[in-house]
Enzyme design. Structure first.
Site, PDB file in Angstrom:
ATOM      1  N   CYS A   1    -151.257  48.135-141.027  1.00  0.00           N
ATOM      2  CA  CYS A   1    -151.147  49.120-142.112  1.00  0.00           C
ATOM      3  C   CYS A   1    -149.839  48.979-142.869  1.00  0.00           C
ATOM      4  O   CYS A   1    -149.818  48.917-144.102  1.00  0.00           O
ATOM      5  CB  CYS A   1    -151.284  50.532-141.558  1.00  0.00           C
ATOM      6  SG  CYS A   1    -151.153  51.807-142.838  1.00  0.00           S
TER       7      CYS A   1
ATOM      8  N   LYS B   1    -150.769  46.984-149.952  1.00  0.00           N
ATOM      9  CA  LYS B   1    -151.919  47.065-150.857  1.00  0.00           C
ATOM     10  C   LYS B   1    -151.724  48.154-151.901  1.00  0.00           C
ATOM     11  O   LYS B   1    -151.940  47.951-153.098  1.00  0.00           O
ATOM     12  CB  LYS B   1    -153.177  47.315-150.022  1.00  0.00           C
ATOM     13  CG  LYS B   1    -154.478  47.532-150.782  1.00  0.00           C
ATOM     14  CD  LYS B   1    -154.739  48.985-151.123  1.00  0.00           C
ATOM     15  CE  LYS B   1    -154.745  49.929-149.988  1.00  0.00           C
ATOM     16  NZ  LYS B   1    -155.895  49.858-149.108  1.00  0.00           N
TER      17      LYS B   1
ATOM     18  N   GLU C   1    -160.278  71.259-160.366  1.00  0.00           N
ATOM     19  CA  GLU C   1    -160.966  72.546-160.507  1.00  0.00           C
ATOM     20  C   GLU C   1    -162.483  72.364-160.602  1.00  0.00           C
ATOM     21  O   GLU C   1    -163.241  73.311-160.390  1.00  0.00           O
ATOM     22  CB  GLU C   1    -160.458  73.308-161.724  1.00  0.00           C
ATOM     23  CG  GLU C   1    -160.803  72.680-163.054  1.00  0.00           C
ATOM     24  CD  GLU C   1    -160.335  73.527-164.237  1.00  0.00           C
ATOM     25  OE1 GLU C   1    -160.533  74.753-164.200  1.00  0.00           O
ATOM     26  OE2 GLU C   1    -159.768  72.963-165.183  1.00  0.00           O
TER      27      GLU C   1
END
Length: 515
Positions: free
Chosen positions: A70, A78, A474
């Site tokens: 990671c 990435k 929203e």
């Protein structure tokens, strides 16, 4: 007293066998899961050691680094490249907002690469300092298991050391693989793609998962011509089919050439580049060919079979729901177990392991409503069940709410790219089973939606929540109009009349008046 192997649903028995060991816990692999497990165990008072391979941006059997996939060759670098690639679209959009950009905008790939590497080197050091500050002993080298309580570490100079331990935690992750076709040695994996010396002008990508669509977006955003090949009709197998269609449309809208239902059969070197041949007989020339077709668990060199640790057909370590292997003193977390292969999931599994074994708390990982994101441009993020998964798992009808709209920013920039949101609701209980979004800031928005789903929110809860205006987020609390009602395959279809509320839509973006 001997330790007892678990069956699913059975609380683990972690007893003191009376043995004398160098450590209470020895961890193999200092990626996200290994570091979290060792730190948490040390916090409970355990004497902990961890081994990791020497640092390098591109992994191998003998190269790795603290932080794991990671941090060093995955999510973090990435995302840095995604940020870099996103500016091309921002420059285009800026003109309609009054920014006068005259002449060519030059791009320096080596500058981004240098800054990316500096950041992962910094994070590698941060992980080491965190472990040291937690009192964890760090050992450099490749670990393998000698027996249920012994780990052998082969150091960079070839020397070997053995360490005894009450418990062993395997957290070795996974590694990218190459498809076995003629010329496969000419292809690269995501490891190399994150560290290319030159930015390709022509890129071919094989695969339809996270890595494939993300690198397609990155390279196209940085100016390359990109052809994306995948076997299915849509990319991102396993995600909601409706959202997969949206992603495919967006990729094409950004200029990426899609080749669904197509595989590669051969690669060969030519004077102009790499010749790529497809199973449909087509040929094209590329500067780089990326195989993004999957990853394999890092379990080969651990000596698992000799000590009785069971693995499946792809080499993933078999564990119970508490992450315990078939050998009671050996545990495994993260991608090497091939459960849900996400960094936050590895962190959860490692935390639960440490609490269970050293913290006196019997805790097992909870895999329900795990959110995730695909950082294509624009990104996709989801949590909970897809429509297809919900139909397979539930007995009740589903209420599907969708909204596809032109974001306010696009109404000015004139970019033709809609955002799409979706809610999957149980018609009987009103519980929201799944949510998805493809559009700017999808991951940031979905993290909040994940909390709501984890808390058992209903559609009524969403409807009663006041939105933040003006925002895309929203839309999740103003989707009043039912898109469709669907029944599980085993249930007869219901005839019904749906009364839909009136929705006034003065513009084609999320600034809407809803009644």
């Amino acid at each position: 007293m001997a330790r007892k192997m678990l069956k699913d649903g059975e609380a683990p028995v972690v007893a003191d066998d009376g043995g004398s060991y160098d450590y209470d816990l020895f961890v193999i692999g200092a990626g996200s899961g290994g570091v979290r497990g060792s730190r948490t165990a040390a916090g409970f008072g355990a004497k902990v050691a961890i081994c990791e391979l020497p640092f390098h941006p591109i992994s191998s059997e003998w190269l790795g680094g603290h932080g794991g996939t990671c941090v060093i060759r995955g999510c973090v670098p990435k995302k840095i490249l995604v940020y870099g690639a996103s500016f091309r679209g921002e420059f285009d959009d800026a003109k309609q907002f009054g920014w006068e950009i005259n002449g060519d905008i030059n791009y320096n790939w080596k500058k981004l690469l240098e800054n990316k590497t500096q950041e992962i080197v910094r994070l590698n050091g941060v992980y080491k300092r965190i472990l040291g500050g937690s009192g964890v002993t760090m050992i450099e080298g490749a670990g393998s298991i000698v027996d249920a309580h012994t780990v052998e570490v082969t150091q960079p100079d070839g020397s070997k050391q053995r360490h005894t331990t009450k418990h062993i935690l395997i957290a070795t992750g996974s590694r990218a693989t190459l498809v076995n076709i003629p010329g496969k040695e000419l292809a690269i994996t995501s490891d190399e793609a994150l560290s290319l010396e030159e930015l390709p002008k022509r890129a071919v990508i094989l695969g339809g998962g996270y890595i494939a669509v993300e690198f397609a977006s990155i390279w196209k955003g940085l100016g390359a011509e990109v052809d994306l090949f995948y076997r299915k009709e849509l990319p991102l197998r396993g995600f909601d089919d409706e959202m997969r269609t949206v992603v495919a449309s967006n990729l094409e809208g950004r200029g990426i050439r899609l080749h669904p239902g197509t595989n590669l059969t051969e690669l060969s070197k030519t004077a102009d580049g790499i010749k790529v041949v497809t199973d449909k007989g087509d040929e094209l020339i590329a500067d780089v060919v990326l195989f993004a077709t999957g990853r394999a668990p890092n379990s080969n060199r651990l000596n698992l079979e000799a000590v009785g640790v069971e693995v499946d057909q792809i080499g993933a370590i078999k564990v119970d729901e508490y992450s315990r292997t078939s050998v009671p003193s050996i545990w495994a977390v993260g991608d090497v177990t091939n459960r849900i292969n996400l960094t936050p999931v590895a962190l959860m599994e490692a935390t639960c392991f440490a609490k269970t074994v050293f913290g006196g708390q019997i805790v097992k990982p909870d895999y329900k409503d795990v959110p995730c994101a695909v950082f294509c441009i624009p990104p996709l993020s989801v949590v909970g069940l897809s429509e297809q998964e919900a139909l397979a798992e539930t007995k009740n009808d589903l209420l599907i709410y969708t909204s596809s709209f032109n974001p306010m920013k696009n109404s000015i920039s004139k970019r033709v790219e809609k955002s799409t949101m979706k809610l999957v609701v149980d018609a009987e209980t009103d519980k929201v089973l799944g949510a998805a979004m493809c559009g700017p800031d999808a991951a940031e928005i979905m993290q909040g939606i994940a909390v709501a789903l984890k808390a058992g929110a209903t559609k009524a809860t969403f409807d009663s929540t006041v939105g933040i205006h003006p925002s895309a987020a929203e839309e999740f609390v103003t989707m009043r109009t039912l898109t469709r009602r669907v029944s599980p395959p085993s249930k007869p279809k219901t005839n019904f009349l749906t009364l839909q509320p009136i929705t006034l839509q003065p513009t084609d973006h999320w600034c809407r008046l809803q009644f």
